[in-house]
Scaffold this motif. Structure first.
Motif, PDB file in Angstrom:
ATOM      1  N   ALA A 232     -16.830 113.690 -22.422  1.00 54.04           N
ATOM      2  CA  ALA A 232     -16.960 115.122 -22.737  1.00 54.04           C
ATOM      3  C   ALA A 232     -18.145 115.720 -21.984  1.00 54.04           C
ATOM      4  CB  ALA A 232     -17.138 115.322 -24.233  1.00 54.04           C
ATOM      5  N   SER A 236     -23.900 121.064 -23.956  1.00 56.14           N
ATOM      6  CA  SER A 236     -23.816 121.698 -25.268  1.00 56.14           C
ATOM      7  C   SER A 236     -24.097 120.632 -26.316  1.00 56.14           C
ATOM      8  CB  SER A 236     -22.418 122.311 -25.480  1.00 56.14           C
ATOM      9  OG  SER A 236     -21.415 121.314 -25.416  1.00 56.14           O
ATOM     10  N   THR A 238     -22.109 117.871 -28.680  1.00 60.43           N
ATOM     11  CA  THR A 238     -20.866 117.154 -28.932  1.00 60.43           C
ATOM     12  C   THR A 238     -20.963 116.519 -30.309  1.00 60.43           C
ATOM     13  OG1 THR A 238     -20.556 116.688 -26.578  1.00 60.43           O
ATOM     14  CG2 THR A 238     -19.332 115.320 -28.145  1.00 60.43           C
ATOM     15  N   THR A 608     -25.558 114.719 -28.715  1.00 61.74           N
ATOM     16  CA  THR A 608     -24.359 114.079 -29.248  1.00 61.74           C
ATOM     17  C   THR A 608     -24.667 113.689 -30.689  1.00 61.74           C
ATOM     18  OG1 THR A 608     -23.678 113.208 -27.086  1.00 61.74           O
ATOM     19  CG2 THR A 608     -22.737 112.169 -29.049  1.00 61.74           C
ATOM     20  N   PRO A 636     -23.495 125.978 -27.967  1.00 60.08           N
ATOM     21  CA  PRO A 636     -22.062 125.820 -28.299  1.00 60.08           C
ATOM     22  C   PRO A 636     -21.762 124.381 -28.668  1.00 60.08           C
ATOM     23  CG  PRO A 636     -22.387 126.055 -25.927  1.00 60.08           C
ATOM     24  CD  PRO A 636     -23.710 126.357 -26.559  1.00 60.08           C
ATOM     25  N   ARG A 637     -20.714 124.178 -29.465  1.00 61.67           N
ATOM     26  CA  ARG A 637     -20.402 122.848 -29.965  1.00 61.67           C
ATOM     27  C   ARG A 637     -18.963 122.469 -29.664  1.00 61.67           C
ATOM     28  NH1 ARG A 637     -23.476 122.718 -35.879  1.00 61.67           N
ATOM     29  NH2 ARG A 637     -25.317 123.899 -35.208  1.00 61.67           N
ATOM     30  N   ARG A 638     -18.804 121.205 -29.321  1.00 60.51           N
ATOM     31  CA  ARG A 638     -17.472 120.623 -29.184  1.00 60.51           C
ATOM     32  C   ARG A 638     -17.322 119.585 -30.280  1.00 60.51           C
ATOM     33  NH1 ARG A 638     -19.332 120.874 -23.862  1.00 60.51           N
ATOM     34  NH2 ARG A 638     -18.094 122.160 -22.465  1.00 60.51           N
ATOM     35  N   ARG A 639     -16.174 119.617 -30.944  1.00 63.74           N
ATOM     36  CA  ARG A 639     -15.981 118.714 -32.082  1.00 63.74           C
ATOM     37  C   ARG A 639     -14.833 117.750 -31.805  1.00 63.74           C
ATOM     38  NH1 ARG A 639     -17.713 123.551 -34.359  1.00 63.74           N
ATOM     39  NH2 ARG A 639     -19.453 123.308 -35.853  1.00 63.74           N
ATOM     40  N   PHE A 640     -15.069 116.477 -32.115  1.00 62.79           N
ATOM     41  CA  PHE A 640     -14.062 115.433 -31.955  1.00 62.79           C
ATOM     42  C   PHE A 640     -13.978 114.639 -33.259  1.00 62.79           C
ATOM     43  CE2 PHE A 640     -15.804 116.321 -27.800  1.00 62.79           C
ATOM     44  CZ  PHE A 640     -14.693 116.374 -26.973  1.00 62.79           C
TER      45      PHE A 640
END
Length: 799
Positions: A232, A236, A238, A608, A636-640
């Motif tokens: 990823a 940002s 994660t 992370t 900003p955030r990325r979500r998994f």
């Protein structure tokens, strides 16, 4: 069964022996290279004896080259081999300067039609490259292109890599190996024998080679979702969530290696990995090896995260739950802000004595008071100096007003000392006869300058300033909080009287300077105090002259030896207070105060965040979430989400899910993908002897599994459990419920679920964690508090 276990043990020992044999060869070759460099140095000296200009120039050049080579070999001689990759045949047969094949992708015929393949090349990865006498690579430099697959390869995009092995060593001894299988669907052969796989890689191999197509599809799903996280973008935050056994920690650590290798310049500021416990740090260090000479990756437990700032070497003590909730809460920030300023004043009455002329003066000893510790001198209440032939005095009220004026801002307390000194001089000047002596501005300014210089160098003034505005330390302020009366003033309208009492009593173990055992939660408090107090500027010490530096005739020729690569790594790690990327493992356990501590180290970092809300041991997750959001800011955030539990057998996962339903109704546990057919075992305490019952069950499991057995007890039983199990050897680990987070054992004994569930408001979530540590077998030992039924099943685990 015993024969099978012995075979597995033998396999692990054999593989450690294989790597030990290779390491011995490497060290033998290194010693040869050192002897060669020393020979060149001696030969250069002999050339210089010829006396011709050409011989002297040749000597100088040879000495320079040999010196650089010798310094590098000596500085990298210890602990530098950490990895290995086993690769398929490549598309071409070209070799690079390091002796390794350059092809990235496997040859078209590298994998046979029956999904079998031969390992065509094995590379060991280390700090420097080492070639044997035939110029074949014994060790590949981690920075070389040939080492890139060690960091970049993933199960989704393995390239030529079949097996990636992490080698743990200390000095010249190999301690252990851990394998990741990049192609679990293959049956690979090395030297005609089936490629052995140790650790989690063995589990993935078993899953990948299962006959069921469904199982192979699940393995592909595991690889796909983990690969998305590893690769990823990093610009940002994660966020990775997943239940027990989904591989969150391993994915996060491989992400660190991937990011660092992909963009080394960007992450030259360092990557920080934060783990909740020292035990998990030890596991983490085995998964993520050293990544180079500049110490780019720092792996810390929250109990040792603040050692640079607050003098903490590492804390492993745990406060009782009620005290931990106070120290970890955001409310502590208000208490600490008042304590950092209030600690300037020591309680007590300064002893006053009279001069022959009957005037009072500062400089006498103060009464000893209980204060923050026995023998603490009281803060002086009067300042008297001599100026222009007369005595000038500031009384207690005037000093109090000056202190309050200085403290009116938000600057760190220790950094306000120059301002306090200036305002004292201003007040003394205003009361002196010199103020109105001249009307001419220049003469008045000159007189004032002379006054400041004279007064500020007087012993009485300097002694007063040191006592009235001392340099505070985080540990000293923490120790002052052990005084219940003072703490009560600082915590007014923030903590109730019972909380004040418990907090103060927990700090009684510290002496007046704050020396003594620290708890894990004390560390975040100390780090906050360091920020509130600040560190006064001190000039750097000049390097002392060493006459031995000029005794060698080669000083001008040899490169200046300032520090080795390892020394530089240690220095950078000690000096670094902020990082380019921060990885927080088991993030759900961080308290609000710990989030503030971690956030200070990643103000300009990418992040992370790895965790599972269902495993949170903090009693107020919403409060922690607010602190986490403050630490992360507006990034900003990325979500998994990792959804597959490939570590716990379905039989164990099903039992743990019953507790999850009680702890967090509506929360779904990850899907377990394998079944062993071995159901959890339930035992009750026999004849009231808990120690004997636990010891007997641990001994039984040692005979059933080949690896480790973890015995999880309530936190207040940790010391007891270690005594119970001391005679069983290193394969048995006794740990408290909060220490089990993130760890895995072949078999686990969970002792008295009711004790674990009742020890804190988050006890059911902690119990859920304890029940999900086993990869093969689980035993639950119940006492009277568990209300076991006829089958020994405790009340909390019944349908």
């Amino acid at each position: 069964m015993a024969a099978q276990d012995a075979a597995v043990d033998s396999l692990r020992d054999r593989e450690i022996g294989v790597e030990q044999e290779h390491l011995d060869r490497v060290y033998h070759r290194l010693e040869e290279k050192i002897h060669e460099a020393e020979f060149l140095m001696d030969d250069a000296v002999k050339r210089g004896q010829v006396g011709t200009p050409g011989a002297l120039a040749e000597r100088d050049a040879q000495v320079f080259r040999a010196g650089i080579h010798l310094n590098r070999l000596n500085s990298e001689f210890e602990d530098f081999l950490f990895g290995r990759i086993d690769l398929l045949l490549g598309k071409d047969g070209e070799r690079g300067p390091d002796g390794a094949y350059t092809s990235v992708e496997p040859a078209d015929d590298a994998v046979r039609g029956d999904s079998s393949a031969d390992i065509a090349e094995t590379l060991h990865i280390g700090r420097i490259g080492v070639l044997d006498s035939d110029y074949a690579p014994l060790v590949i430099d981690w920075r070389a292109p040939a080492a890139a697959p060690f960091y970049r390869s993933t199960p989704k995009d393995p390239g030529r890599v079949v097996r990636r092995r992490v080698i743990r060593s200390k000095g010249r001894r190999v301690l252990g190996v851990e394998d990741d299988l990049m192609r679990p669907e293959l049956t690979a052969y090395l030297g005609g024998d089936k490629l052995p796989v140790i650790g989690d890689g063995a589990l993935m191999a078993a899953l990948g080679q299962a006959r069921s197509h469904t199982m192979r599809d699940i393995v592909s799903s595991i690889q796909a979702e983990q690969d998305l996280v590893i690769r990823a973008p990093a610009a940002s935050v994660t966020e990775v969530s997943g239940g027990p056994g989904t591989g969150k920690t391993a994915v996060a650590l491989h992400r660190a290696a991937y990011l660092l290798y992909q963009d080394r310049r960007r992450y030259a500021g360092g990557i920080l990995v934060v783990s909740p416990t020292p035990l998990l740090v030890a596991y983490t260090e085995g998964v993520l090896p050293s990544l180079g000479e500049e110490g780019q990756v720092a792996i810390r437990a929250v109990g040792s995260l603040s050692d640079e700032a607050a003098g903490v070497e590492g804390a492993t003590t745990y406060d009782e739950p009620a005290v931990a909730r106070i120290k970890g809460s955001s409310r502590m920030l208000q208490v600490l802000r008042k304590a950092s300023r209030g600690a300037l004043e020591q309680p007590g009455t300064a002893r006053r004595t009279a001069d022959p002329d009957g005037q009072l003066s500062f400089g006498d000893e103060a009464d000893e008071t209980a204060g923050s510790g026995e023998g603490a001198p009281a803060t002086p209440t009067r300042l008297r100096v001599v100026a222009f032939g007369a005595r000038v005095e500031l009384n207690a009220d005037e000093l109090h007003r000056i202190r309050q004026s200085v403290l009116g801002g938000t600057a760190p307390v220790n950094l306000l000392r120059p301002r306090a000194r200036r305002m004292l001089l201003d007040a003394l000047w205003n009361k002196s006869s010199g103020r109105g002596r001249y009307t001419d501005p220049e003469l008045a300014a000159e007189l004032r300058s002379s006054f400041d210089e004279d007064v500020s160098t007087e012993t009485v003034f300097l002694d007063f300033l040191n006592a009235w505005w001392p340099e505070l330390t985080p540990r000293g302020v923490l120790a002052a909080m052990a005084d219940e009366k003072r703490l009560g003033r600082w915590a007014r309208r923030v903590l109730n009287q019972g909380e004040v009492r418990r907090l103060a009593r927990s700090l009684k173990r510290l002496d007046r300077e704050g020396n003594g055992p620290l708890s894990v939660h004390d560390v975040a408090v100390l780090d906050e105090l360091q920020t509130l107090l600040g560190t006064p500027h001190r000039p750097k010490k000049k390097r002392e002259f060493d006459p031995l530096d000029q005794l060698t005739g080669l000083e001008e020729l040899m490169p200046q030896r300032e520090e080795t690569q390892r020394e530089r790594a240690e220095r950078l790690a000690a000096e670094r207070t902020e990082y380019a990327h921060v990885i927080v493992d088991e993030a759900q356990d961080l308290t609000p105060m710990q989030w503030r501590m971690v956030g200070r180290r990643g103000r300009h970092a990418t992040w992370t965040i790895v965790g599972d809300p269902a495993q949170s041991s903090w009693s107020d997750p919403d409060e922690a979430a607010r602190a986490r959001d403050e630490a992360l800011g507006s990034r900003p955030r990325r979500r998994f989400t990792l959804t597959v539990n490939y570590r716990n057998p379905a039989e164990i996962a099903e039992l743990a899910a019953k507790v999850l339903t009680l702890a967090m109704p509506g929360m779904e546990s990850p899907s377990a993908v394998r079944s062993t057919g071995v159901k959890p075992r339930f035992e009750t305490v026999r004849d009231g002897d808990l120690a004997a019952s636990v010891r007997e069950e641990a001994r039984r499991l040692l005979a059933e599994v080949d690896g480790t057995v973890g015995v999880v007890v309530a936190m207040n039983r940790r010391a007891q459990a270690r005594e119970w199990l001391a005679e069983l050897g290193e394969r048995v680990v006794a740990l408290g419920s909060l220490e089990a987070k993130g760890l895995e054992y072949d078999a686990t004994v969970v002792v008295s679920p009711a004790e674990i569930a009742d020890e804190s408001p988050a006890g059911l979530r902690v119990l859920y964690v304890a029940l999900t540590r086993a990869t093969q077998q689980l035993t639950v030992v119940s006492g009277e508090r568990d209300l076991p039924d006829e089958g020994g099943v405790p009340d909390l685990l019944r349908d």
